[in-house]
Design a protein around this motif. Structure first.
Motif, short mmCIF file in Angstrom:
data_model
loop_
_atom_site.label_atom_id
_atom_site.label_comp_id
_atom_site.label_asym_id
_atom_site.label_seq_id
_atom_site.Cartn_x
_atom_site.Cartn_y
_atom_site.Cartn_z
N ASN A 20 5.84 2.34 -63.79
CA ASN A 20 5.83 3.71 -63.28
C ASN A 20 4.47 4.01 -62.69
O ASN A 20 3.44 3.69 -63.30
N LEU A 21 4.43 4.66 -61.52
CA LEU A 21 3.18 4.98 -60.84
C LEU A 21 3.11 6.47 -60.49
O LEU A 21 4.09 7.06 -60.05
N GLU A 22 1.91 7.03 -60.72
CA GLU A 22 1.66 8.42 -60.34
C GLU A 22 0.19 8.58 -59.95
O GLU A 22 -0.69 8.14 -60.68
N ARG A 23 -0.06 9.21 -58.81
CA ARG A 23 -1.43 9.54 -58.43
C ARG A 23 -1.92 10.74 -59.22
O ARG A 23 -1.12 11.53 -59.73
N ALA A 24 -3.24 10.88 -59.30
CA ALA A 24 -3.83 12.04 -59.97
C ALA A 24 -3.36 13.32 -59.31
O ALA A 24 -3.15 13.38 -58.09
N VAL A 25 -3.17 14.37 -60.12
CA VAL A 25 -2.67 15.64 -59.61
C VAL A 25 -3.71 16.29 -58.70
O VAL A 25 -4.91 16.18 -58.92
N ARG A 26 -3.22 16.95 -57.65
CA ARG A 26 -4.09 17.73 -56.76
C ARG A 26 -4.25 19.13 -57.33
O ARG A 26 -3.32 19.68 -57.92
N ALA A 27 -5.39 19.73 -57.10
CA ALA A 27 -5.66 21.08 -57.62
C ALA A 27 -4.76 22.13 -56.98
O ALA A 27 -4.54 23.20 -57.55
N ASP A 28 -4.22 21.83 -55.79
CA ASP A 28 -3.39 22.82 -55.09
C ASP A 28 -1.90 22.52 -55.21
O ASP A 28 -1.09 23.04 -54.45
N ALA A 29 -1.52 21.68 -56.19
CA ALA A 29 -0.12 21.31 -56.34
C ALA A 29 0.48 21.95 -57.59
O ALA A 29 -0.24 22.36 -58.50
N ARG A 30 1.80 22.04 -57.63
CA ARG A 30 2.49 22.55 -58.82
C ARG A 30 2.38 21.53 -59.95
O ARG A 30 2.45 20.32 -59.73
N LEU A 31 2.25 22.00 -61.17
CA LEU A 31 2.22 21.14 -62.35
C LEU A 31 3.63 21.12 -62.92
O LEU A 31 3.98 21.93 -63.77
N ASP A 32 4.47 20.21 -62.41
CA ASP A 32 5.88 20.21 -62.76
C ASP A 32 6.18 19.63 -64.13
O ASP A 32 7.19 19.95 -64.73
N GLY A 33 5.34 18.73 -64.63
CA GLY A 33 5.58 18.14 -65.95
C GLY A 33 4.76 18.86 -66.99
O GLY A 33 4.93 20.05 -67.25
N HIS A 34 3.82 18.14 -67.62
CA HIS A 34 2.85 18.76 -68.51
C HIS A 34 1.52 18.05 -68.29
O HIS A 34 1.44 17.09 -67.52
N VAL A 35 0.47 18.52 -68.92
CA VAL A 35 -0.86 17.92 -68.72
C VAL A 35 -0.88 16.55 -69.38
O VAL A 35 -0.80 16.43 -70.60
N VAL A 36 -0.97 15.51 -68.55
CA VAL A 36 -1.03 14.13 -69.01
C VAL A 36 -2.38 13.56 -68.60
O VAL A 36 -2.74 13.61 -67.42
N GLN A 37 -3.13 13.03 -69.55
CA GLN A 37 -4.46 12.52 -69.24
C GLN A 37 -4.47 11.06 -68.81
O GLN A 37 -5.41 10.60 -68.20
N GLY A 38 -3.44 10.33 -69.16
CA GLY A 38 -3.45 8.89 -68.89
C GLY A 38 -4.23 8.13 -69.93
O GLY A 38 -4.60 6.98 -69.73
N HIS A 39 -4.50 8.78 -71.07
CA HIS A 39 -5.21 8.16 -72.19
C HIS A 39 -4.19 7.85 -73.27
O HIS A 39 -3.84 8.72 -74.09
N VAL A 40 -3.68 6.65 -73.28
CA VAL A 40 -2.60 6.27 -74.18
C VAL A 40 -3.09 6.30 -75.62
O VAL A 40 -4.14 5.76 -75.95
N ASP A 41 -2.30 6.95 -76.49
CA ASP A 41 -2.66 7.08 -77.91
C ASP A 41 -2.17 5.91 -78.74
O ASP A 41 -2.68 5.66 -79.83
N GLY A 42 -1.16 5.21 -78.26
CA GLY A 42 -0.61 4.09 -79.00
C GLY A 42 0.68 3.64 -78.34
O GLY A 42 1.03 4.09 -77.25
#
Length: 201
Positions: free
Chosen positions: A87-109
């Motif tokens: 799965n691939l996703e670019r970093a969110v743009r500041a002027d875009a809708r946040l359709d999912g939730h805040v994901v940091q890309g810092h895997v916890d496990g």
């Protein structure tokens, strides 16, 4: 920062190991549109930095990422092989809708697929979760599984369940995950901060 809304599914073209690190090359079409050196792209939910790319071939571009030992040890990136879909996703743009939730890309496990139960137009999927992460999950809360933003529909002491709609099954790698497959897990950052505040109160 990411949203957990997957833009495309890429394919691992190469993974070259050197000591406790590696260079991962992923072939993609859409996330390369505005790629620059140093750009952040979530690969199966892991925030990786673009360090180079090749010439277009058959409509795709191979993106290179440096992967350190910590990432190889704490995520399923270390188990990827040539030909695997990611799965691939670019970093969110500041002027875009946040359709999912805040994901940091810092895997916890990591967890594993426990079971899949088909419904009429969706599918319930249960995942195992390590005890240290289970406390961050709540019914109707958010979780990222291989970078996909999902809503938790049920929780247990060592598992959680989500419902996958047809679009998620089609547009992400989760449609092909089978019982026993390992997945990256990232808990909601808000839950982690609340837990930390309670611990240090």
């Amino acid at each position: 920062m990411f949203t957990g809304i997957i833009e495309e599914v890429g394919e691992v073209a190469a993974i070259s190991r050197s000591g406790d690190s590696a260079v991962l090359t992923v072939r993609a079409t859409r996330v390369v549109d505005d790629v620059v050196h140093g750009a952040s792209i979530a690969v199966n939910g892991v925030c990786l930095t673009v360090v180079g790319w090749g010439e277009p071939t058959d409509g795709t571009v191979g993106l290179d990422f440096d992967v350190m030992g910590e990432t190889l040890a704490r995520s399923v990136i270390g188990g990827l092989a040539v030909g695997d879909r990611v799965n691939l996703e670019r970093a969110v743009r500041a002027d875009a809708r946040l359709d999912g939730h805040v994901v940091q890309g810092h895997v916890d496990g990591t967890g594993t697929v426990v079971s899949r139960t088909p419904g009429d137009a969706w599918e319930a999927v249960r995942f195992s979760v390590p005890p240290e992460l289970a406390r961050f999950l709540a019914e109707k809360g958010s979780v990222a599984v291989d970078g996909v933003s999902l809503t938790v529909s049920g929780v247990g002491p060592d598992w959680f369940e989500v419902g996958l709609i047809p679009e998620t099954l089609r547009a992400t790698t989760l449609g092909g995950r089978q019982p026993g497959d390992a997945v990256n897990l990232e808990a909601d950052v808000l839950a982690k901060y609340v837990a930390r505040l309670m611990e240090t109160k």
